[in-house]
Design an enzyme around this catalytic site. Structure first.
Site, PDB file in Angstrom:
ATOM      1  CD  GLU A 141      -1.694  -2.451   1.340  1.00  0.00           C
ATOM      2  OE1 GLU A 141      -0.556  -2.706   1.793  1.00  0.00           O
ATOM      3  OE2 GLU A 141      -2.525  -3.340   1.081  1.00  0.00           O
ATOM      4  CG  HIS A 181     -10.429  -8.031   5.241  1.00  0.00           C
ATOM      5  ND1 HIS A 181      -9.192  -7.461   5.313  1.00  0.00           N
ATOM      6  CD2 HIS A 181     -10.248  -9.216   4.648  1.00  0.00           C
ATOM      7  CE1 HIS A 181      -8.295  -8.282   4.791  1.00  0.00           C
ATOM      8  NE2 HIS A 181      -8.913  -9.351   4.385  1.00  0.00           N
TER       9      HIS A 181
END
Length: 192
Positions: free
Chosen positions: A60, A127
Site C-alpha cells: 500500500e 477487513h
C-alpha cells in the site's frame, strides 16, 4: 434511465473518465485481468491495456507513493487499495505529503484513492473497519463516501477531475445494490 449496481456504477465512472482523459490510469493489487477483489475493474484492462490498468505488488505504501508522484507529474492516477484497513501503512504519505503538497508548493495533486471499507459483513478483524473518520481532520484531503449507484458514478467522475487528493471509500455492503443512473456526463459535486 439505465439501472446498475453500485459496483457497476463505479466501473462505469472509471471507464468514462478514462475515455475522456488519457492521463487517467488505474492501478492496484490484482485489478487488471482479475478485476480486483470485488470485480470493480473487471474488463477495463481489455479496453485500455496494461499501461493504463496496472497490477501492483502487495504494498500500500508503494501504491500511494506512485499515486502522489504520478499526480505531481501531471497524470490523474486512481489507486485501488484492496481494503481501507491497510491504508494505515501509507498514512504518513497521505497526510504528510499528498494532503499539504498543494498548499506548500502550489502544485496540484489530482489523485484518487479507492478503498472498499465498512463493517457488518463478518469478514474478520482486518477487513471490517470504517476508516473514513481518520482522515476528516487532515486539511488538503477530500473524503467521498457514496451511498447510491448514481452517487457512486457521479462522485467517481467528479473525484477524478479534482485537483486535490480524494479518498473514495466504497462500503462493501453496497456493491450489489441497484439503482437508476442518469444518462450523459452525470457528475455529483463534492460537498453537496
Amino acid at each position: 434511465m439505465p439501472v446498475m449496481s453500485y459496483g457497476e456504477a463505479i466501473r462505469d465512472g472509471l471507464r468514462q473518465s478514462m475515455r475522456r482523459d488519457e492521463n487517467v490510469y488505474i492501478f492496484g493489487e490484482d485489478i487488471a485481468e482479475y478485476g480486483g477483489v470485488y470485480g470493480i475493474t473487471k474488463g477495463l484492462v481489455q479496453e485500455f491495456g496494461k499501461r493504463r490498468v496496472k497490477n501492483t505488488p502487495l504494498s500500500e505504501g508503494a501504491i500511494i507513493g506512485e499515486a502522489v508522484g504520478a499526480a505531481i507529474a501531471g497524470l490523474r492516477p486512481v489507486a485501488e487499495i484492496q481494503f481501507s484497513d491497510f491504508m494505515t501503512t501509507a498514512f504518513s504519505t497521505l497526510v504528510d505529503v499528498a494532503a499539504p503538497y498543494r498548499f506548500r508548493l502550489g502544485t496540484k495533486v489530482p489523485m484518487v484513492v479507492r478503498a472498499p471499507s465498512g463493517g457488518g459483513m463478518r469478514i474478520g478483524p482486518y477487513h471490517s473497519k470504517c476508516t473514513e473518520a481518520w482522515y476528516f481532520h487532515v486539511p488538503g484531503l477530500k473524503i467521498v463516501v457514496p451511498s447510491t449507484p448514481a452517487d457512486a458514478k457521479g462522485l467517481m467522475k467528479t473525484a477524478i477531475r479534482e485537483d486535490d487528493p480524494v479518498l473514495f471509500f466504497e462500503h462493501r455492503s453496497l456493491f450489489g445494490i441497484r439503482g437508476e443512473i442518469p444518462e450523459g456526463d452525470h457528475l455529483v459535486p463534492l460537498g453537496v
